[in-house]
Design a protein around this motif. Structure first.
Motif, short mmCIF file in Angstrom:
data_model
loop_
_atom_site.label_atom_id
_atom_site.label_comp_id
_atom_site.label_asym_id
_atom_site.label_seq_id
_atom_site.Cartn_x
_atom_site.Cartn_y
_atom_site.Cartn_z
N ARG A 172 0.61 -1.18 -0.04
CA ARG A 172 -0.09 -0.15 -0.10
C ARG A 172 0.76 1.23 -0.02
NH1 ARG A 172 -3.11 -3.11 4.35
NH2 ARG A 172 -1.22 -2.58 5.43
N VAL A 173 0.57 2.07 -0.89
CA VAL A 173 1.35 3.45 -0.94
C VAL A 173 0.51 4.36 -0.43
CG1 VAL A 173 2.34 5.32 -2.56
CG2 VAL A 173 2.49 2.77 -3.16
N TRP A 174 0.88 5.20 0.79
CA TRP A 174 0.05 5.82 1.47
C TRP A 174 0.63 7.39 1.39
CZ3 TRP A 174 -3.97 4.10 4.35
CH2 TRP A 174 -3.88 2.63 4.71
N GLY A 175 -0.21 8.34 1.45
CA GLY A 175 0.25 9.84 1.70
C GLY A 175 -0.18 10.04 3.00
N ILE A 176 0.89 10.55 3.76
CA ILE A 176 0.74 10.78 5.22
C ILE A 176 1.12 12.32 5.56
CG2 ILE A 176 1.61 10.49 7.62
CD1 ILE A 176 2.84 7.68 6.77
N ASP A 177 0.03 13.05 6.03
CA ASP A 177 0.11 14.32 6.52
C ASP A 177 -0.31 14.18 8.10
OD1 ASP A 177 0.42 17.20 6.86
OD2 ASP A 177 -1.47 17.43 5.53
N ASN A 178 -1.55 14.99 8.46
CA ASN A 178 -1.87 14.75 9.76
C ASN A 178 -2.84 13.42 9.84
OD1 ASN A 178 -4.09 15.61 8.13
ND2 ASN A 178 -4.71 17.06 9.57
N GLN A 179 -3.10 12.89 8.58
CA GLN A 179 -3.81 11.54 8.52
C GLN A 179 -3.12 10.55 7.51
OE1 GLN A 179 -7.83 12.64 8.00
NE2 GLN A 179 -7.50 13.24 5.82
N LYS A 180 -3.52 9.49 7.48
CA LYS A 180 -3.11 8.28 6.52
C LYS A 180 -4.12 8.36 5.46
CE LYS A 180 -0.35 4.66 7.49
NZ LYS A 180 -0.04 3.21 8.03
N ILE A 181 -3.54 8.64 4.15
CA ILE A 181 -4.71 8.43 2.98
C ILE A 181 -3.98 7.22 1.99
CG2 ILE A 181 -5.74 9.65 1.07
CD1 ILE A 181 -5.16 12.17 2.83
N ILE A 182 -4.71 6.58 1.84
CA ILE A 182 -4.21 5.32 0.72
C ILE A 182 -4.11 5.96 -0.71
CG2 ILE A 182 -6.54 4.42 0.34
CD1 ILE A 182 -3.51 2.43 0.48
N HIS A 183 -2.81 5.78 -1.22
CA HIS A 183 -2.69 6.44 -2.69
C HIS A 183 -3.09 5.35 -3.66
CE1 HIS A 183 -1.48 9.04 -5.56
NE2 HIS A 183 -0.47 7.94 -6.26
N CYS A 184 -2.55 4.05 -3.45
CA CYS A 184 -2.79 2.98 -4.41
C CYS A 184 -2.46 1.65 -3.90
CB CYS A 184 -1.90 3.31 -5.71
SG CYS A 184 -0.26 2.97 -5.76
N PHE A 185 -2.71 0.75 -4.40
CA PHE A 185 -2.60 -0.56 -3.97
C PHE A 185 -1.74 -1.31 -4.94
CE2 PHE A 185 -6.39 -0.07 -1.63
CZ PHE A 185 -6.32 -0.66 -0.33
N VAL A 186 -0.44 -2.17 -4.71
CA VAL A 186 0.21 -2.92 -5.65
C VAL A 186 0.43 -4.40 -5.48
CG1 VAL A 186 2.55 -2.98 -6.84
CG2 VAL A 186 1.50 -0.72 -5.91
N ASN A 187 -0.06 -5.31 -6.22
CA ASN A 187 -0.03 -6.67 -5.89
C ASN A 187 1.41 -7.00 -5.74
OD1 ASN A 187 0.38 -9.50 -6.63
ND2 ASN A 187 -1.97 -9.37 -6.87
N ILE A 188 1.51 -7.41 -4.58
CA ILE A 188 2.98 -8.11 -4.19
C ILE A 188 3.69 -9.18 -5.37
CG2 ILE A 188 4.50 -9.25 -2.63
CD1 ILE A 188 2.58 -8.35 -0.32
N LYS A 189 3.02 -9.91 -5.71
CA LYS A 189 3.52 -11.01 -6.74
C LYS A 189 3.58 -10.49 -8.09
CE LYS A 189 2.14 -14.90 -3.76
NZ LYS A 189 1.09 -16.02 -3.84
#
Length: 109
Positions: free
Chosen positions: A48-65
């Motif tokens: 999970r790629v997150w944007g973090i400021d005063n809260q965590k916001i999900i940016h995108c998901f990347v399949n591990i495999k």
């Protein structure tokens, strides 16, 4: 076989970190005084790629495999359709050129 999977997994993680760095750079260029950062963490099936400021916001998901990149459908669930693939050179390069911290490049056109 296990070594090949580990190499691909490591590559996918490295590309996720590159994406986070690019997003950080583009955000800081536009908003130099704000304290936002992008980070990557690992779940069972997805990075999970997150944007973090005063809260965590999900940016995108990347399949591990597979390296498939998904727009988030919700906080903990990716959307159905693959947007990019980080293991495909052309797709990855296109994604890195278009990526934007607000995530508009993840919408299907």
């Amino acid at each position: 076989m296990t070594e090949l999977v580990l190499v691909k997994t490591d590559q996918v993680y490295d590309y996720c970190l590159q994406l986070a760095d690019i997003l950080d750079e583009r955000f800081r260029k536009e908003f130099p005084t704000l304290n936002n950062t992008f980070t990557v963490d690992k779940g069972r099936k997805y990075y999970r790629v997150w944007g973090i400021d005063n809260q965590k916001i999900i940016h995108c998901f990347v399949n591990i495999k597979t390296g498939d990149v998904f727009k988030p459908e919700s906080y903990n669930k990716p959307a159905k359709h693959v947007r990019y693939n980080l293991l495909d050179d052309v797709s990855r390069q296109s994604m890195f050129e278009k990526c934007h911290y607000a995530g508009g490049y993840l919408y299907l056109k």
